[in-house]
Design a protein around this motif. Structure first.
Motif, short mmCIF file in Angstrom:
data_model
loop_
_atom_site.label_atom_id
_atom_site.label_comp_id
_atom_site.label_asym_id
_atom_site.label_seq_id
_atom_site.Cartn_x
_atom_site.Cartn_y
_atom_site.Cartn_z
N ARG A 83 -7.99 2.48 -1.04
CA ARG A 83 -8.27 1.78 0.47
C ARG A 83 -8.94 2.85 1.49
NH1 ARG A 83 -5.65 -2.77 1.87
NH2 ARG A 83 -7.10 -2.79 3.60
N THR A 138 0.78 -1.17 0.09
CA THR A 138 0.06 0.15 -0.01
C THR A 138 1.05 1.12 -0.01
OG1 THR A 138 -1.70 -1.19 1.11
CG2 THR A 138 -1.90 1.22 1.33
N ASP A 188 -11.25 1.68 -7.13
CA ASP A 188 -11.61 0.65 -6.27
C ASP A 188 -10.19 0.25 -5.70
OD1 ASP A 188 -10.16 -0.08 -8.98
OD2 ASP A 188 -11.09 -2.19 -8.69
N ARG A 189 -9.13 0.97 -6.03
CA ARG A 189 -7.75 0.57 -5.42
C ARG A 189 -7.49 1.52 -4.33
NH1 ARG A 189 -4.24 -2.51 -8.30
NH2 ARG A 189 -5.12 -3.84 -9.68
N TYR A 191 -9.14 4.10 -11.15
CA TYR A 191 -8.69 3.24 -10.15
C TYR A 191 -9.31 3.45 -8.93
CZ TYR A 191 -4.73 3.48 -13.39
OH TYR A 191 -3.75 3.33 -14.67
N GLU A 205 -0.55 -2.71 -4.69
CA GLU A 205 -1.91 -3.28 -4.78
C GLU A 205 -2.96 -2.12 -4.75
OE1 GLU A 205 -2.09 -6.42 -2.24
OE2 GLU A 205 -0.35 -7.56 -3.45
N ASP A 206 -2.73 -1.09 -3.94
CA ASP A 206 -3.87 -0.10 -3.44
C ASP A 206 -3.23 1.14 -2.90
OD1 ASP A 206 -3.54 -0.95 -0.69
OD2 ASP A 206 -4.79 -2.56 -1.06
#
Length: 413
Positions: A279, A180, A276-277, A274, A251-252
């Motif tokens: 957090r 992250t 949904d990436r 993006y 990943e996010d």
């Protein structure tokens, strides 16, 4: 130097505090020519267009409105004497910039305060650039550090492809492998140095930090119209930064946003491919409702309510483009997150002072009340705008670290 090229893609004061004579505003309104005159007429319309342009136009040179009364001593024991204001008498660590911003000193502890004389004396912790002993005027700032090295952290200068060219950014790696990344989004009139205040906190959670520049901030390319989009256009540069992070193995991401950077981050979370990436959002003194901020600034500058409302109309309607200089109108309603609270789908932490003198904290608190499942609000009492960390760093870091650890599922020893 690393360069990432993204695929083509499908927030200082808003106005002077001393109102000018109405005759001057009338001249400003007439300056738009016959076409502008057919749209609006008279002094109120001139004031409205001037106010709108002040909000939308990047300021390249900060006014040196802080008198440096004296500099005492030299080296580690050096101190500075300044006029006593709400900002200069606040506890914590700040910056004094001088020589038109070329000089920079970090100041800390208050050693003497004389309300009778209206002065305050503070320790000079470090002079990063310039000769402070010769400075007579400057300005006060909350970005206490000039670069990651000043925090004792290694970093890499990278460049991210955005519309019109490449935007420089600092990449501060995590101590280990980071899945992250934290992306730091500064506010209106600020630079990527603003995000340095959060880097140690992010690193303590195992996050890499990417401190970005974006259009019109003096480092990234200008927008074609050289106007702020107040978040409606800048989010695409954040999207490019997310793309860079993902290409580098993230990943996010977590978006940190200050002031207008909060509005930018909210738009990225709402509109980016993006999204949904993303957090989580960590927002410091964010603009969550531009209409509220503009109305507050109009009142603060003694601008009549009808004129302030008309300036909002100019910003948000195509017919106002001739007077604002915008390539396209800014949808202020789309950026009203109090009314759109149900559309916010990302866990969000808001840190905001009840004594913020630029962006009122009320909408931040109301957003949390309307969407308590996703929004956490932490109230501060620090004077000034985006100064929560400066005055209460331990409080700020404890809240952010604890909240992010829960949201990201990070176990801490």
């Amino acid at each position: 130097m690393d360069v990432y090229r993204a695929a083509p893609a499908d927030t200082a004061a808003a106005a002077t505090a001393r109102p000018l004579p109405w005759a001057r505003w009338a001249l400003l309104g007439a300056a738009g020519g016959a076409a502008a005159g057919s749209l609006v007429a008279g002094a109120p319309s001139g004031l409205a267009s001037y106010f709108a342009r002040q909000v939308l136009t990047p300021v390249r040179e900060r006014p040196q409105d802080l008198a440096i009364l004296a500099v005492v001593g030299s080296g580690p024991g050096q101190e500075i004497i300044l006029p006593a204001t709400a900002g200069t008498t606040a506890p914590g660590v700040y910056s004094v910039y001088f020589d038109a911003g070329a000089g920079h000193a970090r100041v800390g502890e208050i050693t003497f305060h004389s309300p009778r004389e209206g002065t305050v004396q503070r320790k000079v912790e470090r002079v990063y650039a310039g000769d402070l002993s010769r400075a007579v005027r400057g300005y006060w700032g909350g970005s206490a550090y000039p670069d990651p090295a000043a925090l004792g952290l290694a970093s890499e200068e990278v460049r991210i492809a955005v519309e019109g060219g490449e935007a420089p950014a600092w990449l501060v790696p995590a101590a280990g492998e980071a899945r992250t990344w934290a992306i730091m989004v500064h506010g209106r009139g600020a630079t990527r140095t603003e995000g340095l205040r959060a880097v140690h906190t992010a690193r303590g959670l195992g996050l890499a930090s990417l401190l970005i520049s974006y259009r019109n901030d003096g480092e990234a390319p200008h927008a074609p119209d050289r106007r702020y989009g107040l978040g409606m256009t800048e989010w695409r540069d954040v999207e490019a930064a997310i793309g860079y992070a993902l290409a580098q193995g993230a990943e996010d991401v977590v978006l940190f946003g200050w002031s207008m950077g909060g509005a930018v981050s909210l738009q990225a979370a709402d509109q980016s491919v993006y999204r949904d990436r993303i957090r989580a959002l960590v927002l410091d003194a964010p603009v969550v409702n531009w209409m509220d901020v503009l109305a507050y600034q109009a009142k603060l500058n003694r601008i009549p309510e009808t004129v302030g409302n008309f300036s909002q109309w100019l910003i948000s309607n195509r017919a106002g483009r001739l007077l604002t200089g915008l390539a396209a109108p800014v949808d202020l309603k789309l950026m009203d997150w109090v009314s759109r609270s149900g559309h916010l789908a990302v866990p969000t932490l808001i840190l905001h002072s009840e004594r913020d003198d630029f962006v009122p904290y009320g909408p931040s608190a109301e957003l949390a009340e309307r969407n308590p499942g996703l929004v956490t609000f932490e109230r501060f009492s620090t004077p000034g705008h985006t100064r929560e960390w400066n005055a209460e760093p331990e409080h700020w870091e404890r809240v952010v670290s604890g909240w992010l650890a829960r949201v990201l599922g990070i176990s801490r020893a």
